[in-house]
Scaffold this motif. Structure first.
Motif, PDB file in Angstrom:
ATOM      1  N   VAL A 120      36.258  33.410  22.031  1.00 59.59           N
ATOM      2  CA  VAL A 120      36.363  34.675  22.815  1.00 59.59           C
ATOM      3  C   VAL A 120      37.664  34.894  23.315  1.00 59.59           C
ATOM      4  O   VAL A 120      38.006  33.852  24.206  1.00 59.59           O
ATOM      5  N   ASN A 121      38.552  35.770  23.320  1.00 59.25           N
ATOM      6  CA  ASN A 121      39.891  36.101  24.159  1.00 59.25           C
ATOM      7  C   ASN A 121      39.602  37.167  24.811  1.00 59.25           C
ATOM      8  O   ASN A 121      39.079  38.284  24.606  1.00 59.25           O
ATOM      9  N   VAL A 122      40.272  36.925  25.996  1.00 63.13           N
ATOM     10  CA  VAL A 122      40.318  37.704  27.155  1.00 63.13           C
ATOM     11  C   VAL A 122      41.378  38.909  26.955  1.00 63.13           C
ATOM     12  O   VAL A 122      42.540  38.272  27.281  1.00 63.13           O
ATOM     13  N   ALA A 123      41.046  40.012  26.560  1.00 66.36           N
ATOM     14  CA  ALA A 123      41.858  41.167  27.006  1.00 66.36           C
ATOM     15  C   ALA A 123      41.912  41.780  28.093  1.00 66.36           C
ATOM     16  O   ALA A 123      42.022  41.185  29.354  1.00 66.36           O
ATOM     17  N   SER A 124      42.057  42.881  28.299  1.00 62.51           N
ATOM     18  CA  SER A 124      41.737  43.723  29.585  1.00 62.51           C
ATOM     19  C   SER A 124      41.507  45.455  29.252  1.00 62.51           C
ATOM     20  O   SER A 124      42.153  45.879  28.025  1.00 62.51           O
ATOM     21  N   ASN A 168      46.948  44.277  24.199  1.00 58.22           N
ATOM     22  CA  ASN A 168      46.807  44.746  23.056  1.00 58.22           C
ATOM     23  C   ASN A 168      47.084  43.988  21.944  1.00 58.22           C
ATOM     24  O   ASN A 168      46.165  44.168  20.829  1.00 58.22           O
ATOM     25  N   PHE A 169      47.902  43.206  21.947  1.00 58.92           N
ATOM     26  CA  PHE A 169      48.131  42.236  21.103  1.00 58.92           C
ATOM     27  C   PHE A 169      46.890  41.411  21.065  1.00 58.92           C
ATOM     28  O   PHE A 169      46.243  40.831  19.917  1.00 58.92           O
ATOM     29  N   VAL A 170      46.220  40.759  22.153  1.00 57.45           N
ATOM     30  CA  VAL A 170      45.001  39.915  22.128  1.00 57.45           C
ATOM     31  C   VAL A 170      43.819  40.749  21.325  1.00 57.45           C
ATOM     32  O   VAL A 170      43.145  40.183  20.311  1.00 57.45           O
ATOM     33  N   LYS A 171      43.853  42.027  21.498  1.00 54.06           N
ATOM     34  CA  LYS A 171      42.685  42.752  20.881  1.00 54.06           C
ATOM     35  C   LYS A 171      43.117  42.742  19.292  1.00 54.06           C
ATOM     36  O   LYS A 171      42.244  42.675  18.590  1.00 54.06           O
ATOM     37  N   TRP A 172      44.305  43.028  18.816  1.00 58.43           N
ATOM     38  CA  TRP A 172      44.579  43.090  17.652  1.00 58.43           C
ATOM     39  C   TRP A 172      44.683  41.768  16.781  1.00 58.43           C
ATOM     40  O   TRP A 172      43.949  41.915  15.845  1.00 58.43           O
ATOM     41  N   TYR A 173      44.763  40.856  17.618  1.00 57.35           N
ATOM     42  CA  TYR A 173      44.821  39.233  16.995  1.00 57.35           C
ATOM     43  C   TYR A 173      43.326  38.899  16.542  1.00 57.35           C
ATOM     44  O   TYR A 173      43.077  38.632  15.468  1.00 57.35           O
ATOM     45  N   SER A 181      37.268  39.730  21.020  1.00 51.18           N
ATOM     46  CA  SER A 181      37.772  39.899  22.378  1.00 51.18           C
ATOM     47  C   SER A 181      37.249  40.681  23.167  1.00 51.18           C
ATOM     48  O   SER A 181      36.225  41.282  22.604  1.00 51.18           O
ATOM     49  N   VAL A 182      37.243  40.498  24.732  1.00 49.28           N
ATOM     50  CA  VAL A 182      36.442  41.129  25.645  1.00 49.28           C
ATOM     51  C   VAL A 182      37.537  41.790  26.505  1.00 49.28           C
ATOM     52  O   VAL A 182      38.471  41.129  26.830  1.00 49.28           O
ATOM     53  N   SER A 183      37.341  42.897  26.731  1.00 50.98           N
ATOM     54  CA  SER A 183      38.293  43.437  27.756  1.00 50.98           C
ATOM     55  C   SER A 183      37.596  43.921  29.203  1.00 50.98           C
ATOM     56  O   SER A 183      36.819  44.850  29.122  1.00 50.98           O
ATOM     57  N   PRO A 184      38.058  42.893  30.173  1.00 52.09           N
ATOM     58  CA  PRO A 184      37.135  43.270  31.389  1.00 52.09           C
ATOM     59  C   PRO A 184      38.084  44.399  32.081  1.00 52.09           C
ATOM     60  O   PRO A 184      39.242  44.614  31.784  1.00 52.09           O
ATOM     61  N   GLY A 185      37.319  44.921  33.027  1.00 51.60           N
ATOM     62  CA  GLY A 185      37.775  45.812  34.071  1.00 51.60           C
ATOM     63  C   GLY A 185      38.504  45.314  35.226  1.00 51.60           C
ATOM     64  O   GLY A 185      38.810  43.998  34.965  1.00 51.60           O
ATOM     65  N   SER A 186      38.322  45.950  36.405  1.00 52.77           N
ATOM     66  CA  SER A 186      38.651  45.119  37.569  1.00 52.77           C
ATOM     67  C   SER A 186      37.716  44.282  37.911  1.00 52.77           C
ATOM     68  O   SER A 186      36.679  44.556  38.485  1.00 52.77           O
ATOM     69  N   VAL A 187      38.217  42.698  37.984  1.00 55.25           N
ATOM     70  CA  VAL A 187      37.154  41.892  38.503  1.00 55.25           C
ATOM     71  C   VAL A 187      37.461  41.276  39.854  1.00 55.25           C
ATOM     72  O   VAL A 187      38.752  40.728  40.051  1.00 55.25           O
ATOM     73  N   ASP A 188      36.440  40.882  40.550  1.00 52.88           N
ATOM     74  CA  ASP A 188      36.865  40.397  41.931  1.00 52.88           C
ATOM     75  C   ASP A 188      37.029  38.802  41.794  1.00 52.88           C
ATOM     76  O   ASP A 188      36.234  38.042  42.021  1.00 52.88           O
ATOM     77  N   THR A 189      38.253  38.630  41.347  1.00 52.55           N
ATOM     78  CA  THR A 189      38.721  37.217  41.344  1.00 52.55           C
ATOM     79  C   THR A 189      40.173  37.281  42.124  1.00 52.55           C
ATOM     80  O   THR A 189      40.675  38.251  42.250  1.00 52.55           O
ATOM     81  N   GLU A 190      40.792  36.147  42.403  1.00 51.61           N
ATOM     82  CA  GLU A 190      42.096  35.697  42.908  1.00 51.61           C
ATOM     83  C   GLU A 190      42.854  36.656  42.160  1.00 51.61           C
ATOM     84  O   GLU A 190      43.530  37.324  42.802  1.00 51.61           O
ATOM     85  N   MET A 191      43.004  36.717  40.826  1.00 52.99           N
ATOM     86  CA  MET A 191      44.148  37.267  40.016  1.00 52.99           C
ATOM     87  C   MET A 191      43.690  38.772  39.851  1.00 52.99           C
ATOM     88  O   MET A 191      44.801  39.595  40.063  1.00 52.99           O
ATOM     89  N   GLY A 192      42.378  39.133  40.007  1.00 50.33           N
ATOM     90  CA  GLY A 192      41.996  40.605  39.732  1.00 50.33           C
ATOM     91  C   GLY A 192      42.610  41.243  41.196  1.00 50.33           C
ATOM     92  O   GLY A 192      43.039  42.684  41.029  1.00 50.33           O
ATOM     93  N   ARG A 193      42.263  40.655  42.257  1.00 50.90           N
ATOM     94  CA  ARG A 193      42.711  41.235  43.429  1.00 50.90           C
ATOM     95  C   ARG A 193      44.128  41.332  43.645  1.00 50.90           C
ATOM     96  O   ARG A 193      44.764  42.314  44.447  1.00 50.90           O
ATOM     97  N   GLY A 237      35.203  40.045  14.917  1.00 56.31           N
ATOM     98  CA  GLY A 237      36.575  40.983  14.687  1.00 56.31           C
ATOM     99  C   GLY A 237      36.520  42.215  15.688  1.00 56.31           C
ATOM    100  O   GLY A 237      37.003  43.293  15.122  1.00 56.31           O
ATOM    101  N   THR A 238      35.887  42.107  16.750  1.00 56.76           N
ATOM    102  CA  THR A 238      35.809  43.400  17.595  1.00 56.76           C
ATOM    103  C   THR A 238      36.014  43.167  18.860  1.00 56.76           C
ATOM    104  O   THR A 238      36.137  42.006  19.424  1.00 56.76           O
ATOM    105  N   ASP A 239      36.368  44.268  19.841  1.00 55.59           N
ATOM    106  CA  ASP A 239      36.592  44.209  21.137  1.00 55.59           C
ATOM    107  C   ASP A 239      35.405  44.807  21.964  1.00 55.59           C
ATOM    108  O   ASP A 239      34.833  45.989  21.471  1.00 55.59           O
ATOM    109  N   ILE A 240      34.970  44.170  23.020  1.00 56.70           N
ATOM    110  CA  ILE A 240      33.931  44.741  23.865  1.00 56.70           C
ATOM    111  C   ILE A 240      34.604  45.013  25.185  1.00 56.70           C
ATOM    112  O   ILE A 240      35.196  44.101  25.802  1.00 56.70           O
ATOM    113  N   LEU A 241      34.443  46.445  25.627  1.00 57.52           N
ATOM    114  CA  LEU A 241      35.009  47.001  26.816  1.00 57.52           C
ATOM    115  C   LEU A 241      34.035  46.701  27.966  1.00 57.52           C
ATOM    116  O   LEU A 241      32.839  47.361  27.903  1.00 57.52           O
ATOM    117  N   ASN A 242      34.176  46.047  28.904  1.00 55.82           N
ATOM    118  CA  ASN A 242      33.155  45.773  30.137  1.00 55.82           C
ATOM    119  C   ASN A 242      34.105  45.946  31.267  1.00 55.82           C
ATOM    120  O   ASN A 242      34.516  45.052  32.153  1.00 55.82           O
TER     121      ASN A 242
END
Length: 279
Positions: free
Chosen positions: A123-127, A179-184, A201-213, A255-260
């Motif tokens: 699983v690749n984390v996109a956005s 977008n590259f992560v999704k494409w790959y 790939s999974v595309s997270p939204g705004s996540v309450d983590t150190e990087m997200g904030r 072969g797909t992306d999940i938007l979460n």
């Protein structure tokens, strides 16, 4: 012999949350560029009875990724990889973001393809940023060059980040890189399936983590406020999805992306359709 799950960015919020889940049934190898956080993460997991090994690794360094997989395969067959390692616009300039998010993905995935046995999944984390950036700004025709020559890829793609001025350059680079992560993850599904492997790939939204904030003041906070679910996502919510995607229960998923994203992208598109001011 135990099977092994590799988690890059493993000492971060989503990485540790994922390790708590997949570590119930597998030995976990946490890879992170920050050695201090690795020690804390592996210690915290040990207190929960989870077998975890920390490996210091910069995913932009192909040799470091090779060493990561060597350490992981020495523990058992690698059947799952969750690639959360990446950087956001607040963390560096456009080239740094592109190198980390694009080449890190290539290195981690290509080595997984080389060493994993049939039945493995990555699983690749996109956005959600990959879903927001206008298609006209995405140089997808140049994406395959990242697998051929890294310097040529950068020379071809970085100019695409200049469309909105210097202040937006890192943000555009982030959107393009994700977008590259999704494409790959889509473009290589058939190739991976030839070895019995799945790639998602999974595309997270705004996540309450150190990087997200870090992105809160840069617009993430406003997106959260206007979302269908007007709150920040949690690392645990993302981790549950990552863990499902690499599990046998998701054997038909590839072969797909999940938007979460709590409905952020859905809200943006619907507001634009009905002409809500400010969209």
């Amino acid at each position: 012999m135990d099977t092994v799950a590799v988690i890059t960015g493993g000492a971060g919020g989503m990485g540790v949350a994922t390790a708590r889940i997949v570590g119930r049934n597998q030995h976990v190898v946490l890879a992170d560029v920050r050695a201090d956080r690795l020690d804390a993460a592996t210690a915290a997991l040990a207190e929960l009875g989870i077998a975890a090994t920390g490996v210091h690794c910069d995913v932009t360094d192909r040799q470091a990724v090779d060493a990561l997989y060597a350490a992981a395969t020495a523990l058992g067959p690698v059947t799952a990889v969750v690639h959360t390692a990446g950087v956001s616009p607040a963390m560096g300039d456009a080239e740094y973001i592109m190198r980390t998010n694009v080449f890190g993905t290539v290195h981690v995935n290509e080595k997984f393809y080389a060493v994993a046995g049939s039945g493995g999944a990555i699983v690749n984390v996109a956005s959600m940023a990959a879903h927001i950036l206008p298609e006209s700004l995405i140089p997808v025709d140049r994406f395959p060059r990242a697998l051929q020559d890294e310097q040529t890829f950068l020379a071809d793609v970085l100019p695409s980040c200049d469309v909105a001025g210097d202040s937006r350059r890192s943000g555009i680079a982030y959107g393009i890189s994700k977008n590259f992560v999704k494409w790959y993850s889509s473009a290589n599904a058939e190739r991976f399936n030839g070895r019995g492997l799945r790639i998602v790939s999974v595309s997270p939204g705004s996540v309450d983590t150190e990087m997200g904030r870090l992105e809160e003041a840069g617009g993430a906070g406003a997106l959260v406020a206007d979302a269908a679910v007007p709150r920040w996502g949690t690392a645990e919510e993302m981790a549950e999805l990552f863990a499902f995607c690499v599990s046998d229960r998701a054997g038909y998923l590839t072969g797909t992306d999940i938007l979460n994203d709590g409905g952020v992208v859905a809200s943006i598109r619907e507001r634009a359709r009905v002409g809500v001011p400010g969209t």
